[in-house]
Enzyme design. Structure first.
Site, PDB file in Angstrom:
ATOM      1  N   SER A  62       4.735  -5.774   2.457  1.00 39.30           N
ATOM      2  CA  SER A  62       3.895  -5.136   3.286  1.00 39.30           C
ATOM      3  C   SER A  62       2.508  -5.726   3.541  1.00 39.30           C
ATOM      4  CB  SER A  62       3.802  -3.645   2.688  1.00 39.30           C
ATOM      5  OG  SER A  62       3.523  -2.795   3.526  1.00 39.30           O
ATOM      6  N   MET A  63       1.506  -4.729   2.954  1.00 36.60           N
ATOM      7  CA  MET A  63       0.176  -5.427   3.291  1.00 36.60           C
ATOM      8  C   MET A  63      -0.226  -6.406   2.341  1.00 36.60           C
ATOM      9  SD  MET A  63      -2.766  -2.950   1.294  1.00 36.60           S
ATOM     10  CE  MET A  63      -3.999  -4.338   1.775  1.00 36.60           C
ATOM     11  N   TRP A  81       0.680  -1.328   0.019  1.00 29.25           N
ATOM     12  CA  TRP A  81       0.159   0.121   0.035  1.00 29.25           C
ATOM     13  C   TRP A  81       1.048   1.234   0.159  1.00 29.25           C
ATOM     14  CZ3 TRP A  81      -0.251   4.176   3.407  1.00 29.25           C
ATOM     15  CH2 TRP A  81      -1.412   4.943   3.309  1.00 29.25           C
ATOM     16  N   ASP A 128      12.964  -0.280   9.805  1.00 29.14           N
ATOM     17  CA  ASP A 128      11.852  -0.151   9.316  1.00 29.14           C
ATOM     18  C   ASP A 128      10.774   0.447  10.541  1.00 29.14           C
ATOM     19  OD1 ASP A 128       9.091  -0.069   8.230  1.00 29.14           O
ATOM     20  OD2 ASP A 128       9.309  -2.257   7.416  1.00 29.14           O
ATOM     21  N   HIS A 164      11.576   0.420   5.208  1.00 29.81           N
ATOM     22  CA  HIS A 164      10.427  -0.320   4.778  1.00 29.81           C
ATOM     23  C   HIS A 164      10.376  -0.539   3.306  1.00 29.81           C
ATOM     24  CE1 HIS A 164       6.411  -2.156   5.156  1.00 29.81           C
ATOM     25  NE2 HIS A 164       6.073  -1.246   4.152  1.00 29.81           N
TER      26      HIS A 164
END
Length: 275
Positions: free
Chosen positions: A96-97, A29, A226, A255
């Site tokens: 990530s997501m 995202w 991160d 990240h």
């Protein structure tokens, strides 16, 4: 086949490069499948079939009003696997997501057709700070993100979110302003509804109950620097909960290590895949 249609009639844009054992790449995202281009090129060059697609609401996929929950995302992944014929010997990689989609697919669909998984800078197992998850992120942080998006989405992504995503600061930045401009432009193409709804999806979905469904080799990669998805509540916790998983920590990386440490990530994925 640039588009596939999901079981509820949503068109998802798919990039399908190379041939060989399929590797399906799930984006973070608020980006789209193009974030994986460097890794997808390398995978295709090394004899794999690299499949990336834009999540519903993002990139060139449809932008429906509903379906921004992980059960639906997992069903979308199942439909992509089925429609592209990537139904055997597949590796699914979530950034990530996107890691949540991997986890929910493994539990909701029994990991059908999957022989390996990878979680990169992933939100799994649980982002939200609660009484039984004290190392999580306070709910106020997610509320502030949504407020910033509603008030001035362009400013929020270009000057607040994206610099932190890549570990940029006042004195130095591991990525150029051009990269920050590019990813901001990508974020602004997404549906506002999807952008806001997914903050709640990745921020508040508890994947701890999904971890036991990982019964295949699993690579976990996370940066110790991160600040978007802190490693203690995510990568390290996931490694403890997924039996036989391999955790690789990137010292000091932020990240967005798919960009800041692109070559290393590509090599680690190829090594994991047996190349």
């Amino acid at each position: 086949m640039p588009y596939i249609k999901t079981r509820d009639g949503i068109d998802l844009f798919v990039r399908d490069w190379g041939s060989g054992r399929p590797v399906v790449l799930l984006h973070g995202w608020p980006l789209d499948g193009q974030m994986w281009d460097a890794q997808a090129m390398a995978l295709a060059d090394h004899g794999f079939r690299a499949i990336s697609y834009d999540r519903r609401g993002f990139g060139r996929s449809d932008q429906p009003w509903s379906g921004y929950d992980y059960d639906t995302f997992a069903d979308d992944l199942a439909d992509v696997l089925q429609e592209t014929g990537a139904t055997q010997d597949a590796t699914i990689v979530g950034f990530s997501m996107g890691g949540g989609e991997v986890a929910r697919y493994m539990s909701r669909h029994g990991g059908k057709g999957v022989i390996a998984t990878a979680l990169i800078s992933s939100v799994v197992p649980y982002m939200l700070k609660t009484a039984d998850n004290p190392d999580g992120v306070p709910v106020e942080t997610f509320d502030q993100m949504k407020d910033g998006i509603r008030q001035d989405r362009a400013h929020f992504f270009r000057h607040t979110f994206m610099p932190g995503f890549f570990g940029s600061g006042l004195l130095s930045s591991p990525v150029s302003d051009d990269v920050l401009d590019m990813v901001t432009a990508t974020a602004l193409k997404a549906s506002l509804k999807a952008t806001l709804a997914c903050v709640d999806a990745f921020g508040k979905t508890d994947f701890r109950g999904d971890l036991s469904a990982f019964r295949v080799p699993t690579l976990i990669v996370h940066g110790t620097g991160d600040k978007t998805v802190p490693i203690d509540t995510s990568g390290r916790a996931a490694a403890k909960g997924i039996a036989g998983s391999q955790l690789v920590e990137y010292d000091g990386e932020p990240h967005g290590l798919n960009v800041t440490s692109s070559d290393r990530l590509t090599q680690d994925l190829l090594t994991f895949l047996g190349k």
